[in-house]
Design a protein around this motif. Structure first.
Motif, short mmCIF file in Angstrom:
data_model
loop_
_atom_site.label_atom_id
_atom_site.label_comp_id
_atom_site.label_asym_id
_atom_site.label_seq_id
_atom_site.Cartn_x
_atom_site.Cartn_y
_atom_site.Cartn_z
N LEU A 179 31.13 4.16 -12.07
CA LEU A 179 31.81 5.26 -11.38
C LEU A 179 33.25 4.90 -11.05
CD1 LEU A 179 31.33 8.04 -10.30
CD2 LEU A 179 30.73 7.05 -8.11
N GLY A 180 33.47 3.65 -10.62
CA GLY A 180 34.83 3.22 -10.33
C GLY A 180 35.71 3.23 -11.56
N CYS A 181 35.11 2.83 -12.69
CA CYS A 181 35.86 2.83 -13.95
C CYS A 181 36.28 4.24 -14.32
CB CYS A 181 34.98 2.21 -15.03
SG CYS A 181 35.39 2.66 -16.67
N MET A 182 35.37 5.22 -14.11
CA MET A 182 35.71 6.61 -14.45
C MET A 182 36.83 7.11 -13.55
SD MET A 182 32.75 9.17 -15.65
CE MET A 182 31.98 9.23 -14.06
N ILE A 183 36.73 6.84 -12.24
CA ILE A 183 37.75 7.30 -11.30
C ILE A 183 39.09 6.66 -11.64
CG2 ILE A 183 38.47 7.26 -8.91
CD1 ILE A 183 35.62 7.36 -8.07
N ALA A 184 39.08 5.35 -11.92
CA ALA A 184 40.33 4.66 -12.23
C ALA A 184 40.95 5.21 -13.51
CB ALA A 184 40.08 3.17 -12.37
N GLY A 185 40.11 5.46 -14.52
CA GLY A 185 40.65 6.00 -15.77
C GLY A 185 41.29 7.35 -15.57
N LEU A 186 40.62 8.22 -14.82
CA LEU A 186 41.17 9.56 -14.58
C LEU A 186 42.48 9.48 -13.79
CD1 LEU A 186 38.05 11.73 -13.90
CD2 LEU A 186 39.72 12.02 -15.68
N ALA A 187 42.52 8.61 -12.77
CA ALA A 187 43.73 8.49 -11.96
C ALA A 187 44.90 7.99 -12.81
CB ALA A 187 43.47 7.54 -10.79
N LEU A 188 44.62 6.99 -13.66
CA LEU A 188 45.69 6.45 -14.50
C LEU A 188 46.21 7.48 -15.49
CD1 LEU A 188 44.81 2.79 -15.40
CD2 LEU A 188 46.84 3.65 -14.31
N GLY A 189 45.28 8.21 -16.11
CA GLY A 189 45.70 9.21 -17.09
C GLY A 189 46.52 10.31 -16.45
N LEU A 190 46.07 10.78 -15.27
CA LEU A 190 46.80 11.84 -14.57
C LEU A 190 48.20 11.38 -14.19
CD1 LEU A 190 44.45 13.73 -12.13
CD2 LEU A 190 46.10 14.68 -13.69
N LYS A 217 45.27 -1.38 -21.80
CA LYS A 217 44.98 -0.29 -20.87
C LYS A 217 43.53 -0.30 -20.46
CE LYS A 217 48.74 2.72 -22.02
NZ LYS A 217 49.20 3.92 -22.72
N ALA A 218 42.63 -0.64 -21.38
CA ALA A 218 41.22 -0.69 -21.02
C ALA A 218 40.97 -1.78 -19.99
CB ALA A 218 40.36 -0.94 -22.26
N LEU A 219 41.65 -2.93 -20.14
CA LEU A 219 41.50 -4.01 -19.17
C LEU A 219 41.98 -3.58 -17.79
CD1 LEU A 219 42.39 -7.33 -20.95
CD2 LEU A 219 40.38 -6.81 -19.63
N ILE A 220 43.14 -2.87 -17.76
CA ILE A 220 43.65 -2.39 -16.48
C ILE A 220 42.63 -1.48 -15.82
CG2 ILE A 220 45.44 -1.06 -15.35
CD1 ILE A 220 47.31 -1.68 -17.43
N VAL A 221 42.06 -0.55 -16.58
CA VAL A 221 41.13 0.41 -15.99
C VAL A 221 39.89 -0.30 -15.47
CG1 VAL A 221 39.74 2.43 -16.45
CG2 VAL A 221 41.97 2.26 -17.43
N VAL A 222 39.39 -1.29 -16.25
CA VAL A 222 38.17 -1.97 -15.84
C VAL A 222 38.38 -2.73 -14.54
CG1 VAL A 222 36.66 -3.87 -16.44
CG2 VAL A 222 37.16 -2.15 -18.11
#
Lengths: 71, 135
Positions: free
Chosen positions: B85-96, B71-76
């Motif tokens: 910033l992109g990593c944070m946005i991607a992580g939030l979108a995936l979690g939501l 999952k970390a690889l997907i987010v990165v």
């Protein structure tokens, strides 16, 4: 509905925190660390052992566990 | 706080310069191996903090590290490699998306929806959400 959204925000924040470490490692140091999840579980185990063995709360154990991957 | 350290301090600017172009960073007298090692240790410190926090509410076993790596690889990659910033946005979108699918469609489909969202983003923007196609 709000329950799902709040859970999602918390889960997303967790994923963002975990991925931020890998972003630093891969984006800057150009090292593809495939054992990244193992670091996470090792830190979780260390925190668990500190808690069950010496009754150190996890947040106080943060001070001990966080510098450990840099050795 | 990490964002402030990365953008306002001298060491933070050196780290970001190495992220953009390691060879050019050498030309402006930034010690590239030292900056790389410092950043690797910083990433390790972040994951240790994440591990301690995860242990407070999640049951884990010795073999559950593979899912986190995946999952970390997907987010990165989804957020653009090397872009905080992109990593944070991607992580939030995936979690939501994962939580919404788990509560309204089917709890067994969480990993599937993660990968489906990753695939959709990569089809539209191959360099990640906020990434630059410099390589």
């Amino acid at each position: 509905m709000t329950n799902a959204i709040l859970t999602g925000l918390m889960l997303g924040g967790m994923y963002a925190l975990i991925a931020m470490g890998l972003t630093l490692q891969y984006g800057v140091a150009r090292i593809m660390n495939l054992s990244y999840g193992e670091f996470l579980i090792a830190a979780a185990f260390a925190s668990h052992w500190l808690f069950t063995g010496w009754a150190i709360s996890p947040f106080a154990g943060l001070v001990l566990v966080v510098p450990s991957p840099s050795c | 706080m990490l964002y402030l350290a990365l953008t306002r301090t001298r060491a933070g600017t050196a780290v970001r310069a190495v992220a953009v172009d390691p060879f050019a960073a050498q030309l402006v007298a930034i010690n590239v191996p030292q900056a790389s090692a410092l950043t690797f240790a910083l990433g390790g410190a972040l994951v240790a903090a994440a591990g301690v926090l995860v242990s407070t509410f999640l049951t884990f076993s010795a073999s559950s590290g593979v899912v986190f790596t995946m999952k970390a690889l997907i987010v990165v990659v989804m957020g653009g490699v090397g872009n905080m910033l992109g990593c944070m946005i991607a992580g939030l979108a995936l979690g939501l998306s994962e939580a919404l699918v788990a509560s309204y469609v089917d709890p067994g489909l969480t990993l599937a929806v993660n990968f489906a969202l990753f695939l959709a983003v990569l089809l539209v923007k191959p360099a990640g959400l906020l990434g630059r196609a410099t390589r």
